[in-house]
Structures are given as C-alpha cells and as structure tokens.
Design an enzyme around this catalytic site. Structure first.
Site, PDB file in Angstrom:
ATOM      1  N   CYS A 103       0.837  -1.210   0.000  1.00 45.88           N
ATOM      2  CA  CYS A 103       0.000   0.000   0.000  1.00 45.88           C
ATOM      3  C   CYS A 103       0.868   1.254   0.000  1.00 45.88           C
ATOM      4  CB  CYS A 103      -0.914   0.015   1.217  1.00 45.88           C
ATOM      5  SG  CYS A 103      -1.972   1.480   1.274  1.00 45.88           S
ATOM      6  N   LYS A 142       2.270  -9.279  -0.145  1.00 47.37           N
ATOM      7  CA  LYS A 142       2.059  -8.385  -1.284  1.00 47.37           C
ATOM      8  C   LYS A 142       3.006  -7.198  -1.137  1.00 47.37           C
ATOM      9  CE  LYS A 142      -1.434  -6.329  -4.238  1.00 47.37           C
ATOM     10  NZ  LYS A 142      -0.882  -5.000  -4.507  1.00 47.37           N
TER      11      LYS A 142
END
Length: 334
Positions: A103, A142
């Site tokens: 993010c 991720k």
C-alpha cells in the site's frame, strides 16, 4: 493454465482479486468469486487490535460465510502486533494471511507500514518470521518493486520471504513513489520469479485478457492479480480465466446482465452495511459500473443525492430502461 497451490488449497484458476482498501469488502469479494476469480483477498485490517472495536474494523473482521479459502490481509509495522493480528484473524476464520507491504497511501506509509516497510529490510525479515511462525495457515506477501527507482529491492525481499516460509508473493510493478502513476513494469516481477521457487502473482495495469496473457508470458508468473480494473467490471475475472484456458474472448456482458449484477451488488451492500452506510458506499460502485455508458455523468450527479436504498434501486432501473430504449433507435449499435 498452470495450477496454483497455496498450502492445502488449489486455486480454481490463476486470476486473483487484489486487496483494495474500501473496495474489496465482503459483497464485492462474493461477486468477483461468482464471476470467476480464483482467489479473493480481503481489504486490509489493521494489526493494532486496540482499533478493532471500530465499526469499520468490525465489518472487515467478519469472516463468517466467506468463500474458501478465506484470505485476509493485515497491515502494520510492528512484528509482534502483526503476529498477534494474524493469530486473531485465524481464530475468526481466516485460512490464508496476507501481509501488506504494497500500500502506497501516506497514512499507511507514515506509520512505517505498507510499502514503507521495504525501506527497512531488517524489520521486513522480523515481520516475515514472526507472522509465519505465529500461525499454521499459509502466509502470503504483497509488495511493490521497491521504495523508489533508486531502491528497487523486490528480489532481495522475495528471497527473504521464501527463506522465512512465505507461501506466495504478489508483486505490483511500481515503486511506492510512483503510487498509481505512469505504467507498471514487469521486468522486476520476472526477476522475482527467477529468484524464488514459490508462486509469484503479477499485479499492476492488467486490464484485459490479452494483457493478462502477455504479462504471464513476460514474467513467467504463476497468476495475475487484478485490482483497479475490476472496479465496476467484476466480470473481468471470467473473461481473463476463459481466455487463458481457451484462447477465446468472451462476449462482453449485455446491458441486462450489467443491470442484474449491479442491482445484486447494490442489495448486498445495503444488507451488509445497513441502509445509511450502504447507500453511501454504493455511490462509488455505481459510478464505476456506469462510467462507459451514455449519460452516466449526469445520472451519477443525481444518483449521489439519493438517500435511501429503494430510491437507488429505482433510479438504476430507470437508467437502464433508458439505455435500452436508446439502443433500439435506428443506427444505434446494440
């Protein structure tokens, strides 16, 4: 198509819904699964359990009646807190834990979480080992290609992740500093795939079946992960999965099917969130669904003023009825 395994789970296909804060809630995950996603990942949950009493967190922590395997993303910058959050989510029904190091949002990076973690490889190693050892379910990661163009360390972190016992890696082909600007690059994802033996998922700018095929061929990745391209277009999963399996392009959904899916999504949002919050959240989804249809801008301005679920549903019905009438006119393509 290659078969992707995550611990005891075999994915139905190599097309995965990316976790997106404020988007991949339970109603949207269910719809994407229904329309062909091989795996759906929840929007990120903070690792600070002290914040879990908020309404937002409570809704994100509902793993009941979810599609298996239930993959839940956690975000934070403290190894012990992330480990505890992983354990708590598994107790609530999570079957896969995903760690967020991708993010780019300032409010996440300012807390030394998300893609900011990639600047501190020692902390990355501590987090990976802590979370993997804390739970007995697969743990995935991720991440991005690095913090900026001069500091691309995805390959090093990928090797660290494999050594720590991470089950699979998703790599977004941008640095943190790029946010979502410019274009994703896939050479770094290819280098990550070459460096590790665990499954790698390619993410970033994959918005069509042909692009998915090309990215898989270029990177050697095991799957593609679809994020923004699924907003207002959840059928992209069946389109990509079908094309990868057969080489054939599916016909786009009809106006009638889009209306049916949008109304189904709307009803699920109203049920899940309650009328007040559901009506507000529905607005952005409706904007995405209708973005390419004639008259969408004017309709969206009017739709965003509506305050109850029945009015939203009725206005959607009227909009599609008008679209169908427009299509029937001579010279208008169906």
């Amino acid at each position: 198509m290659s078969t992707v395994k995550l611990g005891p789970y075999t994915l139905a296909n190599p097309v995965i819904l990316a976790p997106m804060a404020g988007v991949t809630d339970q109603p949207f995950r269910r719809l994407c699964w229904q329309l062909g996603a091989g795996l759906v990942v929840s929007e990120m949950v903070t690792s600070d359990v002290r914040l879990w009493n908020s309404r937002k967190s409570q809704l994100r922590l509902r793993h009941d009646q979810e599609i298996a395997p239930r993959s839940v993303q956690i975000a934070g910058g403290d190894a012990q807190m992330l480990a505890e959050a992983a354990q708590a989510n598994v107790a609530l029904g999570a079957q896969i834990i995903d760690i967020n190091m991708g993010c780019p949002a300032k409010k996440v990076c300012n807390k030394a979480a998300g893609s900011a973690l990639m600047r501190d490889e020692a902390l990355v190693g501590e987090i990976l080992h802590s979370v993997v050892s804390a739970v007995d379910v697969p743990v995935t990661l991720k991440m991005r290609t690095g913090w900026d163009a001069e500091n691309k360390n995805a390959v090093r972190i990928a090797r660290m992740a494999e050594d720590a016992g991470i089950t699979a890696l998703a790599v977004h082909g941008r640095t943190r500093n790029q946010l979502y600007t410019g274009f994703a690059e896939y050479d770094t994802i290819a280098a990550v795939k070459q460096a590790v033996s665990i499954p790698v998922f390619a993410n970033g700018d994959i918005d069509s079946p042909q692009k998915a095929r090309d990215v898989l061929q270029h990177t050697g990745a095991d799957a593609v992960m679809i994020g923004r391209a699924a907003q207002g277009r959840p059928w992209i999963f069946r389109e990509i999965a079908h094309f990868l399996a057969t080489g054939e392009l599916l016909a786009p959904p009809s106006l009638d099917e889009i209306r049916t899916l949008l109304l189904q999504h709307l009803a699920a949002l109203h049920t899940f969130y309650g009328e007040t919050m559901g009506v507000r959240i529905a607005r952005k989804h409706v904007g995405w669904y209708l973005a390419t249809l004639p008259g969408a801008d004017a309709f969206r301005r009017q739709f965003n003023q509506l305050e109850d679920d029945h009015a939203q549903r009725d206005s959607i019905e009227q909009f599609f009825a008008a679209c169908e009438e427009q299509q029937k006119k001579p010279g208008v393509a169906a």
